[in-house]
Design an enzyme around this catalytic site. Structure first.
Site, mmCIF file in Angstrom:
data_model
loop_
_atom_site.group_PDB
_atom_site.id
_atom_site.type_symbol
_atom_site.label_atom_id
_atom_site.label_comp_id
_atom_site.label_asym_id
_atom_site.label_seq_id
_atom_site.Cartn_x
_atom_site.Cartn_y
_atom_site.Cartn_z
ATOM 1 N N CYS A 179 -29.744 -0.797 4.165
ATOM 2 C CA CYS A 179 -29.250 -1.289 5.468
ATOM 3 C C CYS A 179 -29.281 -0.119 6.469
ATOM 4 O O CYS A 179 -29.456 1.041 6.087
ATOM 5 C CB CYS A 179 -27.836 -1.853 5.321
ATOM 6 N N SER A 208 -4.379 -0.507 -2.936
ATOM 7 C CA SER A 208 -5.378 -1.526 -2.571
ATOM 8 C C SER A 208 -5.368 -2.682 -3.570
ATOM 9 O O SER A 208 -5.645 -3.824 -3.197
ATOM 10 C CB SER A 208 -6.789 -0.921 -2.553
ATOM 11 N N CYS A 223 -21.990 0.954 4.453
ATOM 12 C CA CYS A 223 -23.052 0.020 4.044
ATOM 13 C C CYS A 223 -22.673 -1.419 4.399
ATOM 14 O O CYS A 223 -21.558 -1.869 4.111
ATOM 15 C CB CYS A 223 -23.265 0.149 2.534
ATOM 16 N N CYS A 281 -26.128 -0.396 -0.732
ATOM 17 C CA CYS A 281 -27.417 -1.066 -0.958
ATOM 18 C C CYS A 281 -28.601 -0.113 -0.813
ATOM 19 O O CYS A 281 -29.644 -0.318 -1.403
ATOM 20 C CB CYS A 281 -27.573 -2.257 -0.013
ATOM 21 N N HIS A 331 -10.393 -0.041 -9.853
ATOM 22 C CA HIS A 331 -11.543 0.720 -9.334
ATOM 23 C C HIS A 331 -11.382 2.225 -9.532
ATOM 24 O O HIS A 331 -12.239 2.994 -9.126
ATOM 25 C CB HIS A 331 -11.784 0.389 -7.852
ATOM 26 N N GLU A 332 -10.241 2.639 -10.155
ATOM 27 C CA GLU A 332 -10.038 4.073 -10.440
ATOM 28 C C GLU A 332 -9.976 4.210 -11.949
ATOM 29 O O GLU A 332 -8.923 3.968 -12.536
ATOM 30 C CB GLU A 332 -8.683 4.545 -9.873
ATOM 31 N N CYS A 341 -3.815 1.258 -7.743
ATOM 32 C CA CYS A 341 -3.883 1.752 -6.368
ATOM 33 C C CYS A 341 -3.215 0.725 -5.448
ATOM 34 O O CYS A 341 -3.172 -0.467 -5.776
ATOM 35 C CB CYS A 341 -5.374 1.916 -6.021
ATOM 36 N N HIS A 370 -2.929 -4.990 -2.324
ATOM 37 C CA HIS A 370 -3.459 -5.731 -1.165
ATOM 38 C C HIS A 370 -4.397 -6.845 -1.636
ATOM 39 O O HIS A 370 -4.373 -7.963 -1.120
ATOM 40 C CB HIS A 370 -4.217 -4.798 -0.226
HETATM 41 P P1 NAP Z 1 1.615 4.643 -0.782
HETATM 42 O O1 NAP Z 1 2.000 4.986 -2.163
HETATM 43 O O2 NAP Z 1 2.054 3.367 -0.189
HETATM 44 O O3 NAP Z 1 2.125 5.857 0.116
HETATM 45 C C1 NAP Z 1 2.314 5.775 1.483
HETATM 46 C C2 NAP Z 1 3.696 6.261 1.750
HETATM 47 O O4 NAP Z 1 3.882 6.503 3.138
HETATM 48 C C3 NAP Z 1 4.793 5.273 1.441
HETATM 49 O O5 NAP Z 1 5.053 5.117 0.084
HETATM 50 C C4 NAP Z 1 5.952 5.849 2.188
HETATM 51 O O6 NAP Z 1 6.678 6.805 1.396
HETATM 52 C C5 NAP Z 1 5.268 6.616 3.329
HETATM 53 N N1 NAP Z 1 5.687 6.059 4.614
HETATM 54 C C6 NAP Z 1 5.858 4.771 4.958
HETATM 55 N N2 NAP Z 1 6.325 4.686 6.213
HETATM 56 C C7 NAP Z 1 6.453 5.959 6.656
HETATM 57 C C8 NAP Z 1 6.895 6.542 7.866
HETATM 58 N N3 NAP Z 1 7.306 5.774 8.871
HETATM 59 N N4 NAP Z 1 6.856 7.884 7.981
HETATM 60 C C9 NAP Z 1 6.457 8.651 6.964
HETATM 61 N N5 NAP Z 1 6.040 8.161 5.776
HETATM 62 C C10 NAP Z 1 6.043 6.828 5.636
HETATM 63 O O7 NAP Z 1 0.049 4.719 -0.622
HETATM 64 P P2 NAP Z 1 -1.007 5.756 -1.200
HETATM 65 O O8 NAP Z 1 -1.593 5.234 -2.441
HETATM 66 O O9 NAP Z 1 -0.443 7.122 -1.196
HETATM 67 O O10 NAP Z 1 -2.124 5.614 -0.058
HETATM 68 C C11 NAP Z 1 -1.841 6.027 1.258
HETATM 69 C C12 NAP Z 1 -2.680 5.240 2.240
HETATM 70 O O11 NAP Z 1 -4.059 5.609 2.092
HETATM 71 C C13 NAP Z 1 -2.630 3.727 2.024
HETATM 72 O O12 NAP Z 1 -2.586 3.084 3.279
HETATM 73 C C14 NAP Z 1 -3.942 3.443 1.319
HETATM 74 O O13 NAP Z 1 -4.343 2.114 1.502
HETATM 75 C C15 NAP Z 1 -4.831 4.436 2.017
HETATM 76 N N6 NAP Z 1 -6.105 4.778 1.376
HETATM 77 C C16 NAP Z 1 -7.141 4.992 2.193
HETATM 78 C C17 NAP Z 1 -8.364 5.345 1.668
HETATM 79 C C18 NAP Z 1 -9.502 5.626 2.591
HETATM 80 O O14 NAP Z 1 -10.647 5.705 2.113
HETATM 81 N N7 NAP Z 1 -9.266 5.799 3.869
HETATM 82 C C19 NAP Z 1 -8.525 5.481 0.274
HETATM 83 C C20 NAP Z 1 -7.408 5.283 -0.543
HETATM 84 C C21 NAP Z 1 -6.186 4.928 0.017
HETATM 85 P P3 NAP Z 1 8.250 7.051 1.730
HETATM 86 O O15 NAP Z 1 8.953 5.845 1.195
HETATM 87 O O16 NAP Z 1 8.554 8.338 1.040
HETATM 88 O O17 NAP Z 1 8.367 7.180 3.221
#
Ligand code: NAP
Length: 336
Positions: free
Chosen positions: A91, A39, A102, A88, A58-59, A37, A42
């Site tokens: 909390c 993350s 949490c 937990c 984690h997946e 992922c 990161h």
């Molecule tokens: P990812 O593979 O990095 O996909 C995000 C994609 O967004 C990039 O690969 C890029 O593809 C596109 N992008 C970048 N700049 C852009 C722009 N200006 N306009 C349009 N598209 C753009 O990440 P992912 O695994 O799919 O995850 C997506 C996001 O969700 C991440 O930030 C991740 O950390 C987050 N996330 C959040 C949660 C939550 O619980 N909220 C859970 C899981 C993941 P192109 O090169 O094709 O533009």
């Protein structure tokens, strides 16, 4: 057993470590498939807090190999998907039914050893049984799908709605499919890479736009009679936050899902948000959605195979996590 461990920020090493034993209330899962992922990257770079040293991952999906004292829900041999987030339960957020918020949240593959290994020990309540004949690679998708389902719940998509999804990574391409299942009529995926736009159209998007080649805000307003009912931000960059809130119709919703770097400020126009009553709805993690994700994956209704662009062994994990995603990469799966 072999495990790929984050030894310090910027250093992941495959090591031989002792196979874990199931403590009271725990099970041992033999990992069959684990997803890499964003993350994890990161965490490798120190941009997301983890324990150190720790085995990331984690997946994941695998077979129950051993059940510890007091475990009655598993006997061994079950195929399971794992919810990595351990709340937990005591909390203030947990007591209000918000386990994703949490104050003492722990996570498998983040603060305790995870799935980039041959075996993982985990509390039995984190595991959900899958059909025995399910492809474990599909099982490894349950965790990101559970997060997406929380976002789709927050989006409150109604049949016939127009939905914009910004970012065509694995998350955006899962959101396209979930928005379709939720009844959206028009689904517009916005991402820069052509291969992802093509994938989105195959997976149910009605339009796919390149934000570098077109004025995406104007295009969305044009296609949706003034603005989309729902915009889901899945890119995690400032630009998509700024343009995304301008793609929402008056009174519509903007779901914030992408993770932008902590402490990064993004200028927006509060007057416009007020004047248009745009609802900003953040969706974080997977509160009470993992079993629904498991059911959806088991049903076979989601197209997952075409999202897997590479399959690797444990020996390649450190180099993949330690490098930027390759062009065209959607999901890399680890088969220990
Ligand atoms: P990812 O593979 O990095 O996909 C995000 C994609 O967004 C990039 O690969 C890029 O593809 C596109 N992008 C970048 N700049 C852009 C722009 N200006 N306009 C349009 N598209 C753009 O990440 P992912 O695994 O799919 O995850 C997506 C996001 O969700 C991440 O930030 C991740 O950390 C987050 N996330 C959040 C949660 C939550 O619980 N909220 C859970 C899981 C993941 P192109 O090169 O094709 O533009």
């Amino acid at each position: 057993m072999r495990a790929v461990r984050l030894e310090s920020v910027g250093s992941m090493i495959m090591s031989l470590v002792e196979k874990p034993r199931a403590g009271p209330g725990e099970i041992i899962v033999r990992v069959l498939a684990a997803g890499i992922c964003g993350s994890d990257r990161h965490m490798f770079k120190g941009e997301y807090p983890t324990a150190i040293p720790v085995t990331l991952g984690h997946e994941f999906c695998g077979l129950v190999e051993e059940a510890g004292e007091g475990v009655s829900s598993f006997v061994g041999g079950e195929l399971v998907t794992v919810d990595p987030n351990i709340a937990c339960g005591t909390c203030p957020a947990c007591r209000r039914g918000r386990p994703n918020l949490c104050a003492n949240l722990k996570a498998i593959g983040v603060t305790r050893d995870g799935g980039f290994a041959e075996y993982v020990a985990l509390p039995c309540g984190q595991a959900y049984t899958l059909p025995a004949d399910l492809d474990p690679v599909h099982g490894a998708f349950c965790e990101p799908i559970a997060c997406c389902i929380h976002a789709i719940d927050k989006a409150q998509i109604r049949p016939g709605d127009s939905v914009v999804i910004l970012g065509g990574g694995v998350i955006g391409l899962l959101m396209v499919q979930l928005a379709r299942l939720a009844g959206a009529d028009r689904i517009i995926l916005i991402t820069r890479q052509l291969s992802r736009r093509e994938a989105a159209l195959r997976l149910g998007a009605t339009q796919a736009l390149d934000p570098t080649a077109t004025d995406a805000v104007a295009a969305v307003r044009d296609l949706t009679d003034g603005g989309a009912d729902v915009v889901i931000e899945c890119a995690g960059v400032p630009e998509t936050f700024q343009t995304g809130v301008r793609m929402v119709r008056r009174g519509g919703a903007f779901v914030l899902f992408g993770v932008t770097p902590a402490a990064l400020e993004v200028p927006v126009l509060p007057f416009d948000l007020l004047f248009n009553e745009v609802e900003i709805r953040p969706a974080y993690l997977n509160p009470f959605t993992h079993s629904r994700a498991a059911a959806l994956v088991a049903s076979g209704v989601l197209e997952l195979d075409s999202l897997v662009t590479k399959t690797i062994g444990l020996d390649e994990v450190a180099s993949v996590v330690g490098s930027a995603p390759l062009a065209g990469e959607i999901k890399v799966i680890v088969r220990p």
